[in-house]
Write a protein that holds these residues in place. Structure first.
Motif, PDB file in Angstrom:
ATOM      1  N   LYS A  34      -0.843   0.012   1.024  1.00 38.50           N
ATOM      2  CA  LYS A  34      -0.155   0.552   2.200  1.00 38.50           C
ATOM      3  C   LYS A  34       0.256   2.010   1.936  1.00 38.50           C
ATOM      4  O   LYS A  34       0.116   2.871   2.795  1.00 38.50           O
ATOM      5  CB  LYS A  34       1.062  -0.316   2.519  1.00 38.50           C
ATOM      6  N   VAL A  37      -2.726   4.212   2.333  1.00 38.95           N
ATOM      7  CA  VAL A  37      -2.988   4.490   3.749  1.00 38.95           C
ATOM      8  C   VAL A  37      -1.985   5.500   4.301  1.00 38.95           C
ATOM      9  O   VAL A  37      -2.349   6.390   5.078  1.00 38.95           O
ATOM     10  CB  VAL A  37      -2.955   3.180   4.578  1.00 38.95           C
ATOM     11  N   TYR A  47      -6.404   2.364   7.447  1.00 42.77           N
ATOM     12  CA  TYR A  47      -6.299   0.901   7.293  1.00 42.77           C
ATOM     13  C   TYR A  47      -7.690   0.293   7.220  1.00 42.77           C
ATOM     14  O   TYR A  47      -7.968  -0.545   6.377  1.00 42.77           O
ATOM     15  CB  TYR A  47      -5.545   0.289   8.480  1.00 42.77           C
ATOM     16  N   GLU A  80      -6.792  -5.826   6.748  1.00 42.33           N
ATOM     17  CA  GLU A  80      -6.180  -4.862   7.677  1.00 42.33           C
ATOM     18  C   GLU A  80      -4.909  -5.460   8.293  1.00 42.33           C
ATOM     19  O   GLU A  80      -3.875  -4.792   8.377  1.00 42.33           O
ATOM     20  CB  GLU A  80      -7.189  -4.486   8.764  1.00 42.33           C
TER      21      GLU A  80
END
Length: 92
Positions: A34, A37, A47, A80
């Protein structure tokens, strides 16, 4: 087609069935992904691109059956979803 909340709930339930060390490892890994991203401006990872790279590795089926392309699409969608719903799935 399941509602998004139902999908999140289903994934959360599956993760809770894993042994605790696996859950912990998964949480640390997904929190890191995360952050990758979130730095997408610099590293150009979205993502979707993270899901494409890690989906097949993290969610490999026990037995390779049927259409591998279909498996890959589902793997990517699940990765995702976990990234997008990280706090809902693992808590804050």
């Amino acid at each position: 087609e399941q509602e998004p909340r139902q999908r999140v709930h289903a994934v959360k339930d599956l993760i809770k069935q894993l042994p605790k060390p696996n859950q912990d490892t998964m949480q640390v890994l997904f929190r890191h992904l995360k952050r990758v991203v979130e730095n997408g401006e610099k590293n150009r990872m979205t993502y979707q691109s993270v899901a494409i790279v890690f989906g097949p590795t993290l969610l490999k089926p026990e037995k390779e059956t049927g259409n591998i392309a279909v498996h890959t699409v589902y793997q990517n969608q699940i990765v995702e979803l976990i990234l997008l719903e990280l706090n809902s799935i693992f808590g804050r």
